[in-house]
Structures are given as C-alpha cells and as structure tokens.
Design an enzyme around this catalytic site. Structure first.
Site, PDB file in Angstrom:
ATOM      1  N   GLU A   1      48.125  15.063  32.835  1.00 16.45           N
ATOM      2  CA  GLU A   1      47.017  15.493  31.978  1.00 16.45           C
ATOM      3  C   GLU A   1      45.832  15.816  32.866  1.00 16.45           C
ATOM      4  O   GLU A   1      45.352  14.958  33.607  1.00 16.45           O
ATOM      5  CB  GLU A   1      46.637  14.369  30.996  1.00 16.45           C
ATOM      6  CG  GLU A   1      47.755  14.045  30.021  1.00 16.45           C
ATOM      7  CD  GLU A   1      47.502  12.768  29.233  1.00 16.45           C
ATOM      8  OE1 GLU A   1      46.330  12.333  29.167  1.00 16.45           O
ATOM      9  OE2 GLU A   1      48.468  12.213  28.709  1.00 16.45           O
TER      10      GLU A   1
ATOM     11  N   ASP B   1      35.113   8.431  26.180  1.00 15.18           N
ATOM     12  CA  ASP B   1      35.474   7.928  27.504  1.00 15.18           C
ATOM     13  C   ASP B   1      34.484   6.900  28.013  1.00 15.18           C
ATOM     14  O   ASP B   1      33.307   6.928  27.686  1.00 15.18           O
ATOM     15  CB  ASP B   1      35.548   9.097  28.497  1.00 15.18           C
ATOM     16  CG  ASP B   1      36.776   9.946  28.245  1.00 15.18           C
ATOM     17  OD1 ASP B   1      37.886   9.421  28.436  1.00 15.18           O
ATOM     18  OD2 ASP B   1      36.621  11.106  27.837  1.00 15.18           O
TER      19      ASP B   1
END
Lengths: 399, 263
Positions: free
Chosen positions: B52, B63
């Site tokens: 990814e 995040d």
C-alpha cells in the site's frame, strides 16, 4: 456529477447532508457509527418538548437571552444608515458560542455520552464547552492549537478554571485546523462514550445543520426585536463574520428565504488577499473536502490544505461551512474580505463611538459596513458575535 | 460491485493464497522524494503479498503521529499525485506485487477522479483505499468510473461497524475488506486485547464473501501471527515507517524488517 451534488435553490440541508453541491459526510469508517447515531437522532431529540423546554430555559436563565438589539446611533450617523448591533457579546461566556454548546450538551446527555471533546480557535468555543460541561458535570477535553494557546492565554486559563483539560495541538499550523484534526482523532479513539461538540457550522452532516439550528436563536430574536423597534421583521442587510461561520449561520437563518434581506459575510483577509497571509476562503479557495464536508477550501493545486492566517484566531480557518459555501456559490450571500488593519480600525472605532469593545472576529463584520455602499434608509443588523476582552493584548499593540 | 472485473492482481492474489498474507504500507516520497521505487522494490524482494503506497495529505485525520509526520515530510519533499504517478510510470516492468494507493479524498478530487483512475490503470495500480470517501457517495457517483478502469475500492470496517453495514460493505466490495483492529487511529494500538479477539471472532463467524486483512496495531511477529489466526492476513504501516526512518531504505533494512514480522 450526479444528483446529490446538483445545485439547488433551497438553503436547507437535503437528506444526504448537502447544501447545493456542498456538505455531506466525508468521514472515515471509524467515525461512521458516531456520526450516524447523531444523524439518526438529532432532529428527534431537538424536537422533543422536554428538550425544548430545558434548552430555552437555560438560554434565558443561564446564557442571558434574549440578547439586546442595540441601535448604534453614533455609528449609524457616521455610516449614514440605521445600524443595529445584535449583542451576542453579552451572552454568558462572552460570545454566541454558548448557544450551540448548551444545545449540544443536552443532545450528548440524551445520547448517554459521558465525555465531551471539542476544538477551539480563539478559545471562545472552548470556554463555552468547558462551561456547559461544568454545568452538567461531564468530563471536558479541549484541543487548541499551541500558537492559539499563546495568543489567547486568558481563555486557556478560563477553560482550566472550569475544569477542562486543554490539550495543545502541535501539528501543522498549530491553529484551529490542527486542533480540529486532533479532536477528530480523539473521537476516533473514544467512539462509544464521547460526544464531539463541534463549534462551528463545519464538519460532517449533521453538524452544520445542527449547529445552525442552535444558533438560529439569533435571527429569531432579531426578527421579533425589529418588529417591535421598526414595525417590520426584515432588515435590508444582516452582516456577520465568517471563519467557519456559526454566528453568521445563526444571524442569517430566519432570513435565508427572505430574498430582500441581503446576507453579508465578512471573511478575514489577514495581511491582504494576495499576500499569502490570509484566511479569505471564498476569495482564495475552491471546492474541496476538509473535516468531513465538501466546501470551499483554501488549498494547493494538488489538494493540500493551505495554512490560513488572520489576526483573529477565531477566523483563522482554511474553509467555511457548507451552507456558506452554498450562499456564496448561489449568489445569495455577499462576501467581503477584510484585512487585519481594517478590522482593527473598525474595532477601535466601535469602542470610541459606542463604548463597546468588540471581539476581533466581530470587528471584521463591522469593517464590512464601510464597503457596502449603504443608503440613508437602509436598516442593517450586525451580529456582534463576541466581546473583545480576549483580544486586548492584540488591540493594545495597536493603540 | 459484483460484476466481473478485468483481471486484477489483487483478486488474482486472493484466489491463489488465502492465509498469512502480509501487506505493508509506506508513504510515497518518504523519507526522501525518490525513495518510492527503492522501497517498493525492497518490499517486493522480501516477498510481501501486497503493497500500500500512501498518497501524502496535509490533514490525515485517521492517522497517528508517525504517518502524519511521514506525510508532512513527503509533502515537504515535493511529493504530489502527479509526481507519484511519474515515479510509478514504468514500475510494472519489474514489479509484480499488487499495489494499492491509500490516502484521502481531497487530493484525488483535485486531480479528478476519472484522471486518477485512468492513471492508476496506466501505471498498474490495482486498488485504492480512501478512508474518507463515503460508501454511498462512491456507489452513487464513482463506482462506474472505478469499474471502467479496473480499480478496486477497498472499504474499512471497525469494531463499531453495525452488522447490517458490514453486510453492505461486503456486498459492495471486491478485493478484500480492511478490518481496523480497534477504535483507533493508526500507530496507536498496543498489542491485541481480548475485546479485539472477540471482534475478530465475530467477523470470522459472519462468513463474508470477501477476504479480510487486519490493520492498525500490527507491529511485530506476535501481533501479525495473532491477526492471521482470525483473518486472511494483516497490514503493517506505522511500524514500517518508523523502521524506514530509523534504519533507512536499503534492501537489507527492508528485508530485516519484513523477516521480523513474518518469523
């Protein structure tokens, strides 16, 4: 583009959370259950007579509503029009923000939440949140950009005195945008027992609509007060500052469908729209997604969010609420970019002319009056969103 | 989105292998702008099953600190979607591992969704993970474009996702389902707790049509091994970013990291 993003004439949010092509709920799956829980319940909760009774009682007895609609005679004489000030600066905690936090804390209670998280720029929303958490006995965590914590220190102290934990946001520009990121992360990490009290008409649906509804008490009162004072409910102009835009949404709300009332939004141009130190979103931005909604956003060509700048911490935000993006896009609203210097001058002028020291945010709205080509018989309502005590250190540098 | 897709490396992978898959995330242009291809090569050399590649964004709300810092550094280095596609332009001459791009919707919207899908197809990207692209908006507006270019859209589920929504996501997904291990942002979870195991078991018992990879909190062999008991494999992100930062991007460094996860 398909149906949900087609421009529409209505200024109400549609069932997918869009105002025209702006709005929606662009959130990671981690936030979906929380936002969905809110979306499925907020209208029902707000409509409940028991909620309504408690909300209005608190606005009256705790916040001090209705706030006055004050005819500013000397300012009117100077500008050559009839200027009324909607005195949200006289609300408990010193700004309109408390209208929304009262509403949201009651919603949070009814959703069974035990903890409140919030973001704040100037600290007004943080103080308003800390206040209602103290009132209701809920834990309160407020994220605030570390730069804002320095320039708005009295509000940091007030929040702490009210029992809130103030957490510095140290990422990015260390202002409101980053405080919002951090508050959203906190919510992701604590999804079940925490409610996020967003302070403006931004964020994923249903926040912009919910916050606008709580703030609509402003325009509701203005209509009643104008009817008493001048025999008609509608002014010619309603003027308010727009960072995210909650005081403006509240001041505009009951006039959205009154086409003869011009809605005027003052944005922070900072050092000037073309200087690279600005927060004038409609002048500098284009459609994009931030903090859960599609709106007008200051960004690079690659879609990275631009760091905004304003002398006023409450307007230092790279986007605006989706309702405002739609008002701009549809031409329903007039948007003016006000520089730091223009706002300061308007703040000093109001202080001397009327004995009212406005928040720097509200000073932007006052400065817009000078750009509006007012006529002698115009009736103008300016939303004086907050008081200037918190900005004294900034004002004093320019005395 | 159950219609047949053009051949896709992700669906091919899962048709050949169903357990102990390892997917590794890294941020494009981190630690240096030109590190994207060396890291990709290094990961392929270790035999990871999927890669990814993070498209850096200024405001990555899902995040944690590690990935946010890597995003910021990549942006400071000058990374953009345009640069990333240029870096990946000829990668399929040497890279066979399936590639996903992971990031946030705004840069993709500015690039143009159709342009983005066209470029993904052109450089050989097989799928994307866009956590803040709502499923209903994807289905209403973008699914036909993704399908036209053979790009899979991978959706997330979390411990709080309702069963009915998991069923919907399963029905509307192709490739795999990204199981977020706990209520958290990336890089913030320590170990695998009993409630996490209960959630993994609950999902396992649902017999979904899509394979599942567990992500968030997978940072060593133990957590990888545990995740593999409940899903088809797992995804490592923040731990790898920290490794790149501390130990560099050489093939040997990457090899040693992947070895510690796998064995």
């Amino acid at each position: 583009m398909a149906t949900t993003l087609e421009p529409q004439t209505s200024f109400e949010v549609n069932d997918k959370g869009f105002y025209g092509r702006f709005g929606g709920a662009f959130i990671p799956e981690m936030l979906y259950p929380n936002v969905e829980e809110l979306r499925q319940n907020y209208l029902q909760i707000i409509a409940d007579p028991a909620f309504q009774a408690e909300f209005w009682q608190l606005l009256e007895d705790y916040v001090g509503r209705p706030t006055p609609l004050f005819l500013a005679k000397r300012l009117s004489a100077e500008l050559g029009a009839t200027i009324y000030l909607k005195r949200e600066d006289l609300c408990h905690t010193g700004a309109h923000k408390v209208n929304n936090t009262i509403g949201q804390i009651l919603v949070a209670q009814r959703l069974g939440k035990k903890r409140i998280v919030a973001e704040t720029g100037a600290g007004q929303h943080g103080v308003a949140t800390a206040t209602v958490c103290a009132l209701m006995g809920l834990e309160c965590i407020v994220y605030m950009g570390s730069i804002d914590m320095e320039r708005q220190k009295p509000n940091v102290d007030r929040m702490r005195m009210l029992g809130a934990t103030v957490v510095p946001a140290t990422s990015g520009s260390q202002t409101l945008k980053d405080a919002t990121n951090e508050a959203m992360r906190h919510w992701i990490n604590n999804p079940v027992d925490t409610h996020y009290i967003i302070g403006s008409v931004v964020g994923p649906h249903p926040y912009p609509d919910m916050v606008a509804r709580f703030q609509s008490v402003i325009s509701e009162e203005v209509r009643k007060q104008l009817l008493t004072k001048i025999g008609r409910e509608n002014p010619d102009y309603v003027v308010a500052c727009v960072g995210g835009g909650s005081n403006a949404a509240g001041a505009f709300y009951h006039f959205l469908h009154e086409p003869l009332v011009r809605l005027v939004a003052a944005e922070a141009a900072g050092q000037g729209v073309t200087t690279g130190h600005s927060a004038a979103t409609t002048a500098l931005g284009k459609p994009g997604v931030l903090h859960g909604s599609r709106t007008i956003l200051m960004q690079t060509d690659d879609g990275q969010v631009t760091e905004p700048y304003s002398i006023s911490a409450g307007l230092d935000y790279p986007g605006i609420g989706p309702l405002h993006a739609h008002l701009f896009d549809s031409g329903r609203g007039d948007f003016y970019a006000i520089t730091d210097d223009e706002a300061l001058e308007a703040g000093f002028r109001l202080s001397k002319l009327e004995g009212i020291i406005p928040a720097l945010e509200s000073a932007h709205a006052l400065a817009a009056l000078h750009k509006m080509n007012l006529q002698a018989n115009d009736v103008v309502v300016v939303c004086l969103s907050g008081r200037g005590d918190k900005d004294l250190s900034t004002y004093s540098k320019h005395l | 989105m159950t219609q047949e897709l053009t051949q896709n490396r992700i669906t091919d992978l899962f048709s050949q292998k169903s357990d102990r898959l390892l997917s590794v995330y890294f941020t494009a242009g981190f630690p240096n702008l030109d590190d994207t291809m060396p890291v990709l090569r290094g990961l392929q050399a270790t035999g990871v099953d999927l890669v990814e590649i993070g498209m850096p964004y200024s405001d990555p709300v899902a995040d944690g600190e590690t990935i946010q810092l890597s995003n910021g550094r990549a942006l400071d280095n000058g990374m953009s979607l345009k640069t990333l596609f240029a870096q990946l332009a000829n990668c399929r001459q040497e890279i066979t591992v399936p590639i996903l791009l992971m990031g946030y919707i705004n840069p993709v919207l500015q690039y143009g969704v159709e342009n983005f899908c066209r470029m993904c197809q052109s450089v050989g990207v097989d799928g994307v993970i866009l956590p803040d692209l709502p499923l209903d908006l994807f289905l209403d507006e973008y699914a036909p474009i993704f399908r036209q270019y053979g790009i899979l859209n991978v959706n997330l589920i979390t411990p709080q996702t309702a069963e009915s929504r998991i069923r919907l996501i399963d029905q509307e997904s192709d490739g795999f389902i990204y199981m977020v291990s706990s209520a958290s942002i990336t890089g913030s979870t320590k170990g695998i707790s009993d409630p996490m195991r209960a959630y993994f078991e609950r999902i396992q018992a649902m017999n979904l049509r899509n394979p599942r990879l567990i992500g968030f909190g997978i940072n060593n062999h133990e957590t990888f091994d545990t995740a593999c008991q409940y899903a088809n494999g797992a995804i490592v992100g923040s731990a790898f970013i920290r490794h790149l930062q501390d130990h560099g991007t050489s093939a040997e460094s990457i090899q040693s990291f992947v070895q510690t996860i796998r064995s």
